[in-house]
Design a protein around this motif. Structure first.
Motif, mmCIF file in Angstrom:
data_model
loop_
_atom_site.group_PDB
_atom_site.id
_atom_site.type_symbol
_atom_site.label_atom_id
_atom_site.label_comp_id
_atom_site.label_asym_id
_atom_site.label_seq_id
_atom_site.Cartn_x
_atom_site.Cartn_y
_atom_site.Cartn_z
ATOM 1 N N SER A 292 -11.054 2.460 0.676
ATOM 2 C CA SER A 292 -9.477 1.767 0.906
ATOM 3 C C SER A 292 -8.582 2.758 0.611
ATOM 4 O O SER A 292 -8.846 3.611 -0.044
ATOM 5 N N ILE A 293 -7.507 2.537 1.461
ATOM 6 C CA ILE A 293 -6.312 3.604 0.891
ATOM 7 C C ILE A 293 -5.734 2.970 -0.348
ATOM 8 O O ILE A 293 -4.766 3.793 -0.671
ATOM 9 N N ARG A 294 -6.407 2.021 -1.007
ATOM 10 C CA ARG A 294 -5.880 1.926 -2.527
ATOM 11 C C ARG A 294 -6.444 3.196 -3.369
ATOM 12 O O ARG A 294 -5.714 3.485 -4.019
ATOM 13 N N TYR B 197 0.758 -1.044 0.000
ATOM 14 C CA TYR B 197 0.071 0.061 0.177
ATOM 15 C C TYR B 197 0.849 1.312 0.119
ATOM 16 O O TYR B 197 2.147 1.189 0.567
ATOM 17 N N ASN B 198 0.452 2.324 -0.655
ATOM 18 C CA ASN B 198 1.083 3.564 -0.481
ATOM 19 C C ASN B 198 0.594 4.282 0.936
ATOM 20 O O ASN B 198 -0.305 4.038 1.257
ATOM 21 N N SER C 131 -6.591 6.957 -3.592
ATOM 22 C CA SER C 131 -5.724 8.175 -3.022
ATOM 23 C C SER C 131 -6.678 9.079 -2.164
ATOM 24 O O SER C 131 -7.712 9.167 -2.426
ATOM 25 N N PRO D 223 -0.610 6.361 3.469
ATOM 26 C CA PRO D 223 -2.017 7.347 3.287
ATOM 27 C C PRO D 223 -1.929 8.698 3.818
ATOM 28 O O PRO D 223 -2.673 9.555 3.717
ATOM 29 N N ASP E 55 3.179 -2.963 3.981
ATOM 30 C CA ASP E 55 1.918 -3.604 4.561
ATOM 31 C C ASP E 55 1.626 -2.780 5.567
ATOM 32 O O ASP E 55 2.131 -1.674 6.003
ATOM 33 N N ILE E 56 0.237 -3.201 5.900
ATOM 34 C CA ILE E 56 -0.417 -2.351 6.962
ATOM 35 C C ILE E 56 0.413 -2.180 8.295
ATOM 36 O O ILE E 56 0.714 -0.918 8.708
ATOM 37 N N MET F 73 -7.536 1.199 6.269
ATOM 38 C CA MET F 73 -6.146 0.505 5.938
ATOM 39 C C MET F 73 -6.264 -0.822 5.204
ATOM 40 O O MET F 73 -5.936 -1.612 6.197
ATOM 41 N N ASP G 172 -7.754 -3.400 1.827
ATOM 42 C CA ASP G 172 -8.505 -3.352 0.290
ATOM 43 C C ASP G 172 -9.907 -3.304 0.577
ATOM 44 O O ASP G 172 -10.509 -3.350 1.661
ATOM 45 N N VAL H 174 6.117 2.958 0.876
ATOM 46 C CA VAL H 174 4.950 1.776 0.591
ATOM 47 C C VAL H 174 5.291 0.618 1.545
ATOM 48 O O VAL H 174 6.463 0.534 1.922
#
Length: 305
Positions: free
Chosen positions: A260-262, A143-144, A264, A146, A157-158, A230, A232, A155
């Motif tokens: 989702s934080i997918r 994930y980018n 932006s 947030p 993982d959570i 945070m 999908d 980037v």
């Protein structure tokens, strides 16, 4: 990077190297590395790795997909980068023209490669031309960050991003599914996109990002508050949230599903998927002489049954 001609010469001398090793061959290599027959398979594995390197564009360094172009000297380049170099080979500066490297495209079709997110846990092996589609949807795709407003390029993982937000961005962390936040701005007539706040909430074993921002909507400044999940989108749909702001007998309420934080921060904000407060109403809620913004936003998060 090796030239296309050198590779094609090698292909004519050793045509067998483009055949991908069979599954049973791979098992035998791991079981008996001293077997002479298995020793003969090692060049095939090495060549597969070399072909993978040949498929790397010299400009963007990404994997090349058809159409793959080449200059008269055999140097290759991806179709996306061809116009960027003004039709000049980045290796030898010769004109590229419209020559396709069909041999390399055919060899690419024989390859099976691991997902580029294998270091994040994906164990899949995919045909070369299916790999890109898988990676765009891979559940292990990182994930980018947030954190909005800083153009942060981190980037991960959570768990990694939660620590990153806390340690590097000094974001406020809270436990619980309800919140009561007060936003104060001394001069609400100056609205810039950088005027925003982020708070992270931990509840139901998940993390949520509460955003509050001032931005320009047409000719008028507005304030927006929204929640991002945070994780999908499929998981985000298991939760709902509400936001409420009010004073002097008036109240505004928004209820929705966290994005989702997918997606932006800018995408969510510009879609107005949240609590939108016009400046005049925000000043009315602030009370006093209407010269200072004082908004109290309350909310809660719950899990859908």
């Amino acid at each position: 990077m090796a030239s296309g001609n050198i590779y094609l010469d090698d292909l004519r001398v050793k045509p067998e190297v483009i055949d991908p090793p069979k599954d049973e061959d791979l098992v035998e290599v791991s079981e008996d590395v001293n077997d002479p027959d298995q020793q003969a398979l090692k060049p095939n594995l090495t060549v597969a790795s070399s072909v993978h390197e040949l498929l790397e564009c010299p400009v963007c360094l990404n994997a090349m997909y058809p159409p793959i172009h080449q200059c008269s000297n055999g140097h290759t380049i991806c179709s996306a980068c061809k116009p960027k170099v003004h039709n000049r080979c980045p290796t030898c500066r010769h004109e590229l023209g419209n020559i396709r490297c069909l041999a390399l495209e055919k060899v690419a079709a024989t390859l099976e490669l691991p997902c580029k997110f294998h270091t994040f846990g994906c164990s899949g092996i995919f045909p070369y031309f299916n790999k890109l589609k898988h990676e765009s949807q891979c559940a292990f795709k990182p994930y980018n960050c947030p954190y909005a407003g800083s153009e942060c390029s981190v980037v991960g993982d959570i768990p990694f991003l939660v620590n990153h937000l806390k340690d590097d961005h000094k974001v406020d962390m809270h436990n619980g599914s309800t919140f009561n936040h007060r936003y104060v701005k001394s001069n609400p007539h100056e609205v810039e996109n950088a005027t925003w706040m982020l708070t992270v909430f931990s509840c139901f074993g998940q993390y949520f990002c509460l955003h509050f921002e001032a931005f320009q909507l047409g000719m008028a400044p507005v304030y927006v508050a929204f929640l991002r999940f945070m994780g999908d989108d499929t998981e985000a749909k298991n939760y709902s949230y509400s936001l409420e702001v009010g004073a002097n007998g008036r109240k505004m309420i928004f209820q929705g599903v966290p994005r989702s934080i997918r997606d932006s921060h800018r995408k969510v904000r510009d879609s107005y998927d949240g609590l939108i407060i016009q400046r005049n109403m925000a000043l009315f809620f602030s009370g006093g002489d209407r010269k200072e913004l004082k908004l109290r936003v309350t909310g809660k998060i719950w899990k859908e049954q």
